[in-house]
Design a protein around this motif. Sequence first.
Motif, short mmCIF file in Angstrom:
data_model
loop_
_atom_site.label_atom_id
_atom_site.label_comp_id
_atom_site.label_asym_id
_atom_site.label_seq_id
_atom_site.Cartn_x
_atom_site.Cartn_y
_atom_site.Cartn_z
N TYR A 138 0.88 -1.12 -0.10
CA TYR A 138 0.08 0.11 0.01
C TYR A 138 0.75 1.22 0.06
O TYR A 138 0.99 1.97 1.09
CB TYR A 138 -1.01 0.15 1.18
CG TYR A 138 -1.96 -1.23 1.17
CD1 TYR A 138 -2.88 -1.31 0.39
CD2 TYR A 138 -1.50 -2.31 2.08
CE1 TYR A 138 -3.66 -2.42 0.31
CE2 TYR A 138 -2.24 -3.65 2.14
CZ TYR A 138 -3.45 -3.66 1.27
OH TYR A 138 -3.89 -4.65 1.15
N PRO A 139 1.30 1.75 -1.11
CA PRO A 139 2.65 2.59 -1.18
C PRO A 139 1.86 4.08 -0.75
O PRO A 139 2.71 5.00 -0.47
CB PRO A 139 2.99 2.62 -2.75
CG PRO A 139 1.89 1.96 -3.46
CD PRO A 139 1.30 0.94 -2.49
N GLY A 140 0.59 3.99 -0.93
CA GLY A 140 0.04 5.48 -0.37
C GLY A 140 -0.07 5.74 0.91
O GLY A 140 -0.37 6.68 1.34
N ALA A 141 0.05 4.58 1.68
CA ALA A 141 0.30 4.64 3.26
C ALA A 141 1.65 5.14 3.78
O ALA A 141 2.53 4.60 3.20
CB ALA A 141 -0.06 3.29 3.74
N LYS A 142 1.58 5.91 4.70
CA LYS A 142 2.88 6.62 5.10
C LYS A 142 3.36 5.80 6.15
O LYS A 142 2.98 6.24 7.54
CB LYS A 142 2.79 7.95 5.45
CG LYS A 142 2.28 8.93 4.09
CD LYS A 142 1.99 10.15 4.60
CE LYS A 142 1.61 11.08 3.38
NZ LYS A 142 1.41 12.47 3.74
N VAL A 143 4.03 4.60 6.08
CA VAL A 143 4.27 3.54 7.28
C VAL A 143 5.53 4.16 7.91
O VAL A 143 6.46 4.47 7.37
CB VAL A 143 4.48 2.36 6.68
CG1 VAL A 143 4.68 1.39 7.76
CG2 VAL A 143 3.19 1.81 5.74
N ASP A 144 5.44 4.31 9.32
CA ASP A 144 6.54 4.34 10.29
C ASP A 144 6.72 3.24 11.23
O ASP A 144 5.87 2.93 11.78
CB ASP A 144 6.37 5.75 11.13
CG ASP A 144 7.47 6.21 11.79
OD1 ASP A 144 8.49 5.38 12.25
OD2 ASP A 144 7.54 7.50 12.13
N GLU A 145 7.92 2.48 10.90
CA GLU A 145 7.93 1.27 11.70
C GLU A 145 8.62 1.60 12.97
O GLU A 145 9.04 0.47 13.79
CB GLU A 145 8.70 0.22 10.88
CG GLU A 145 10.15 0.79 10.70
CD GLU A 145 11.11 -0.40 9.62
OE1 GLU A 145 10.47 -1.28 9.44
OE2 GLU A 145 12.23 0.04 9.49
N ASN A 146 8.88 2.57 13.50
CA ASN A 146 9.80 2.81 14.55
C ASN A 146 8.80 3.47 15.67
O ASN A 146 9.43 4.15 16.69
CB ASN A 146 10.85 3.82 14.28
CG ASN A 146 11.87 3.33 13.37
OD1 ASN A 146 12.30 2.17 13.39
ND2 ASN A 146 12.26 4.06 12.42
N VAL A 147 7.64 3.30 15.58
CA VAL A 147 6.76 3.84 16.67
C VAL A 147 5.82 2.97 17.45
O VAL A 147 5.59 2.13 16.82
CB VAL A 147 5.86 5.01 16.21
CG1 VAL A 147 6.69 6.22 15.91
CG2 VAL A 147 5.07 4.45 14.95
N LEU A 148 5.10 3.33 18.49
CA LEU A 148 4.34 2.27 19.22
C LEU A 148 2.94 2.21 18.41
O LEU A 148 2.23 1.54 18.29
CB LEU A 148 4.20 2.60 20.73
CG LEU A 148 5.36 2.32 21.38
CD1 LEU A 148 5.26 2.72 22.74
CD2 LEU A 148 5.73 0.86 21.49
N TYR A 149 2.59 3.70 18.36
CA TYR A 149 1.22 3.87 17.52
C TYR A 149 1.39 5.28 16.76
O TYR A 149 2.08 6.01 17.20
CB TYR A 149 0.07 3.77 18.60
CG TYR A 149 0.17 4.82 19.77
CD1 TYR A 149 -0.38 6.17 19.63
CD2 TYR A 149 0.72 4.48 20.84
CE1 TYR A 149 -0.30 7.01 20.62
CE2 TYR A 149 0.74 5.19 22.17
CZ TYR A 149 0.16 6.70 21.93
OH TYR A 149 0.16 7.52 22.89
N VAL A 150 0.29 5.58 16.00
CA VAL A 150 -0.08 6.60 15.36
C VAL A 150 -1.51 7.04 15.35
O VAL A 150 -2.27 6.33 15.02
CB VAL A 150 0.53 6.70 13.77
CG1 VAL A 150 0.30 7.86 13.11
CG2 VAL A 150 1.98 6.16 13.79
#
Length: 322
Positions: A138-150
């Motif tokens: 899902y390239p439109g999603a701005k994924v951050d793998e270094n956090v607990l939650y967003v």
Amino acid sequence: MLKSVAVIVVPNFSLFEFGTAFEVFGIDRSDRGAGVPAFDFRVCAPEPGDVRMKSGLSLHVNLGLEAAADADLVIMSPFGADRDVPESVHEALRAAQARGAWVMSICSGAFALAKAGLLEGRRCTTHWRYSQELAAKYPGAKVDENVLYVQDGNIITSAGTAAGIDACLHLVRVELGANVAAAIARDMVVPPHRDGGQAQFIDRPMPTCGSAPMEALLRWMVQHLDQEHSVNDLAARLHMSPRTFARKFRAETGATPAAWLNSQRVLRAQELLETTELNIDEVAREAGFGHSVLLRHHFAKVLDTSPQSYRRAFRGQLAGLV
């Protein structure tokens, strides 16, 4: 106000992550005298009946997805990133988001939100094992793998396992206030709010370390945030050379002493903004920044927001004090 919670489960869902949502919202704590409401907690599935868990156990679910139609919060339980869920689940998630309800995913539940189109253009996260796959699919999603939650709008995504607790307590704080979140956390024997860097209300785990002397020093530093702490002075407390101390501190906490102190001062400022009527200058002094200019600088750097905006988000009734 957050009153009703619907958790969607599908075959191969994870027991522990489901349990984190149940622990926060499914237990009636209204008699504890802390203002915690009794949530209307519902478990629903595309096909009611016995729903098999990832562990091999099964849960008997009486309700279909219609139970999510009017819930204030709809939670998507994790189900395995390599599996699909029925289109009816995507429809339920889209409907919840469209009517303004909160929508939350725990761990791999983010894949259902993404496939439903809810993460397009949004900041989001999932378990670090799945983050690259989520970003690729899902390239439109701005994924951050270094956090607990967003939190992005009314969508909250969390990483795996205990991060689901952090996400649920975060939402309780937003909707019901810090005191209610703290009461639930106290009952669960977990921290009411895990700190670190935050942008668009993103939290990272608090740095930890492995040695008892360093742990004791960190506790002392937190108790004396209003003081200046040079590397030389801190090193002397542990009977180390400044160079050895600086190297060991970074190895055990992942940060320099100055960066770690500032993160703790920001955390203290967050607490004061949420729970007191101190003005911004007073918060700056109490948190150890000394001046409001420094407080605003570090809030913008670490949280990507201002103290005033943070207070409005988490303690709206005090907005007039800033």
